[in-house]
Motif scaffolding. Structure first.
Motif, short mmCIF file in Angstrom:
data_model
loop_
_atom_site.label_atom_id
_atom_site.label_comp_id
_atom_site.label_asym_id
_atom_site.label_seq_id
_atom_site.Cartn_x
_atom_site.Cartn_y
_atom_site.Cartn_z
N ARG A 1 0.82 -1.20 0.00
CA ARG A 1 0.00 0.00 0.00
C ARG A 1 0.86 1.26 0.00
NH1 ARG A 1 -4.53 0.47 4.55
NH2 ARG A 1 -2.67 0.49 5.89
N ALA A 2 1.96 1.25 0.78
CA ALA A 2 2.84 2.42 0.83
C ALA A 2 3.53 2.63 -0.51
CB ALA A 2 3.88 2.24 1.93
N ARG A 3 3.93 1.53 -1.15
CA ARG A 3 4.59 1.67 -2.44
C ARG A 3 3.61 2.18 -3.51
NH1 ARG A 3 8.35 -3.84 -2.57
NH2 ARG A 3 9.83 -3.13 -0.95
N LEU A 4 2.36 1.71 -3.47
CA LEU A 4 1.36 2.20 -4.41
C LEU A 4 1.07 3.68 -4.19
CD1 LEU A 4 -1.22 -0.74 -4.55
CD2 LEU A 4 0.25 0.08 -6.41
N PHE A 5 1.02 4.11 -2.93
CA PHE A 5 0.78 5.53 -2.64
C PHE A 5 1.91 6.38 -3.20
CE2 PHE A 5 1.46 9.24 0.10
CZ PHE A 5 0.24 9.88 -0.06
N ASP A 6 3.16 5.95 -2.98
CA ASP A 6 4.29 6.72 -3.50
C ASP A 6 4.31 6.72 -5.02
OD1 ASP A 6 4.97 7.08 -0.90
OD2 ASP A 6 7.11 6.73 -1.21
N ALA A 7 3.92 5.60 -5.62
CA ALA A 7 3.95 5.52 -7.08
C ALA A 7 2.84 6.34 -7.72
CB ALA A 7 3.84 4.06 -7.52
N LEU A 8 1.61 6.27 -7.11
CA LEU A 8 0.45 6.91 -7.73
C LEU A 8 0.21 8.33 -7.26
CD1 LEU A 8 -2.05 3.90 -7.67
CD2 LEU A 8 -0.55 4.65 -9.54
N MET A 9 0.71 8.70 -6.08
CA MET A 9 0.46 10.03 -5.54
C MET A 9 1.73 10.89 -5.48
SD MET A 9 -2.75 10.53 -4.98
CE MET A 9 -2.56 12.00 -3.99
N VAL A 10 2.79 10.34 -4.93
CA VAL A 10 3.99 11.16 -4.74
C VAL A 10 4.68 11.47 -6.06
CG1 VAL A 10 6.23 11.29 -3.59
CG2 VAL A 10 4.29 10.24 -2.40
N THR A 11 4.75 10.49 -6.95
CA THR A 11 5.41 10.73 -8.25
C THR A 11 4.68 11.80 -9.07
OG1 THR A 11 6.32 8.48 -8.29
CG2 THR A 11 6.18 9.66 -10.39
N PRO A 12 3.33 11.72 -9.22
CA PRO A 12 2.65 12.84 -9.90
C PRO A 12 2.84 14.17 -9.17
CG PRO A 12 1.22 10.91 -9.82
CD PRO A 12 2.41 10.61 -8.94
N ALA A 13 2.86 14.12 -7.82
CA ALA A 13 3.07 15.35 -7.06
C ALA A 13 4.44 15.95 -7.37
CB ALA A 13 2.94 15.08 -5.57
N ARG A 14 5.44 15.07 -7.57
CA ARG A 14 6.79 15.55 -7.89
C ARG A 14 6.78 16.30 -9.22
NH1 ARG A 14 9.39 10.80 -8.46
NH2 ARG A 14 9.61 10.61 -6.19
N ILE A 15 6.06 15.73 -10.21
CA ILE A 15 5.95 16.40 -11.51
C ILE A 15 5.20 17.72 -11.37
CG2 ILE A 15 4.98 16.17 -13.84
CD1 ILE A 15 5.33 13.14 -13.55
#
Length: 350
Positions: free
Chosen positions: A87-101
């Motif tokens: 779940r943590a990895r999915l959150f980072d992949a789906l939320m944090v990565t777009p947030a970085r962009i």
């Protein structure tokens, strides 16, 4: 008959509107969006802190959460703190990565809007100012101003030598499409006149839409440039004298001119047609004004006129072709003649 060139398809116009927010307000909104997004990511990481492993001490403190959020939101991380649950990895992949962009786009957009674009615009303006000499300044791009610019271009004026001042961005966009240099500013201000290098201009045309505003612009221009030819349009006949008192070299009343055409048409359609023909660059005949050459001094108006000489301008006086003084031209005289509209190149202002 001249064959017309096919018109090129133009890109659709975009609606433009000046932002009501100040620079500080725009920066505050962007910073607020970034902070809200960071706060959301920090909150999720804090509640899911058990899903992360700190490679240094094995514990996830609140400081570690802030650190991990900032690093993962701006870079790809250093690997000292990693998500271990799915779940943590999915959150980072789906939320944090777009947030970085999103962060990068906001920061890059802010840098472009407030640093790069402003610096570029200032550089362009300085470059344009260096080339401005013997140009035409047009204050006001309403109906009369836009018609004047179109007529100048039809007469052969280079649109890059025409500077249009107006406060309406839509009007300026139209002038810019013609190739003119534009400035969105208040033409009654000295700073505006300095920006368009009025002292180096060949002439100025004023048509602000209101007589009082036009006269105020004329006063501003005249005290900066005592010898600049200024043409000013007024709507009310009573304002012709104040306009001349303000320093206008030529005062045009469109209403009076329309009256002349109407009166002429009452005695025959040919008179009004001929007057309109003279005023237009596309007519079969047109008026041409020029300063006489040295070899023409001493000759009569009829001898030197390219077409039909009708008037001499001498020391603020006008001399008709029938007067005795028209038989001998003097140095510095300017003559007005009627020439074929198709036989000679368009005349230049100045």
């Amino acid at each position: 008959m001249e064959r017309r060139k096919p018109r090129l398809a133009q890109a659709p116009a975009l609606l433009r509107q000046k932002s009501p927010l100040s620079v500080g307000a725009q920066l505050s909104i962007r910073a607020g969006l970034l902070l809200l997004l960071l706060a959301f990511i920090i909150a999720v990481h804090w509640f899911e802190r058990d899903a992360f492993v700190d490679q240094v001490d094995g514990e996830m403190s609140f400081a570690d959460v802030i650190y991990f959020t900032m690093i993962s939101a701006t870079t790809t991380g250093y690997g000292d703190i990693v998500p271990v649950t799915e779940r943590a990895r999915l959150f980072d992949a789906l939320m944090v990565t777009p947030a970085r962009i999103f962060f990068i786009l906001i920061l890059a957009g802010t840098a472009y809007s407030f640093v790069i674009k402003r610096s570029w615009d200032k550089w362009i303006m300085r470059r344009l100012q260096k080339t401005l000499e013997k140009h035409i300044v047009v204050a006001g791009y309403g109906t009369s101003g836009s018609e004047a610019v179109s007529e100048l271009i039809a007469r052969g004026e280079d649109p890059r030598k025409i500077v249009v001042i107006d406060q309406n961005p839509e009007a300026l966009a139209k002038a810019e499409q013609l190739g003119c240099i534009v400035l969105q500013a208040d033409a009654t201000r000295d700073a505006t006149m300095e920006q368009v290098r009025l002292r180096q201009a060949a002439t100025m045309i004023i048509s602000a839409g209101r007589d009082d505003t036009s006269i105020l612009i004329c006063l501003t221009a005249r005290h900066l440039c005592p010898n600049l030819p200024i043409s000013l349009a007024v709507r009310a006949e009573d304002n012709e004298f104040p306009a001349r008192a303000a320093g206008a070299t030529t005062v045009i009343n469109p209403t009076s001119f329309a009256g002349l055409l109407l009166a002429g048409s009452a005695h025959g359609a040919g008179i009004s047609d001929y007057l309109a023909d003279l005023a237009s660059a596309t007519g079969r005949v047109r008026l041409h004004e020029r300063t006489i050459e040295k070899f023409e001094v001493g000759k009569s108006l009829s001898e030197v006129a390219i077409g039909l000489g009708v008037r001499i301008l001498r020391g603020g006086r006008t001399i008709g072709f029938w007067e005795e003084e028209a038989k001998k031209l003097e140095e510095g005289d300017r003559i007005i003649e009627i020439i074929p509209g198709f036989a000679f190149p368009p005349c230049k202002v100045g």
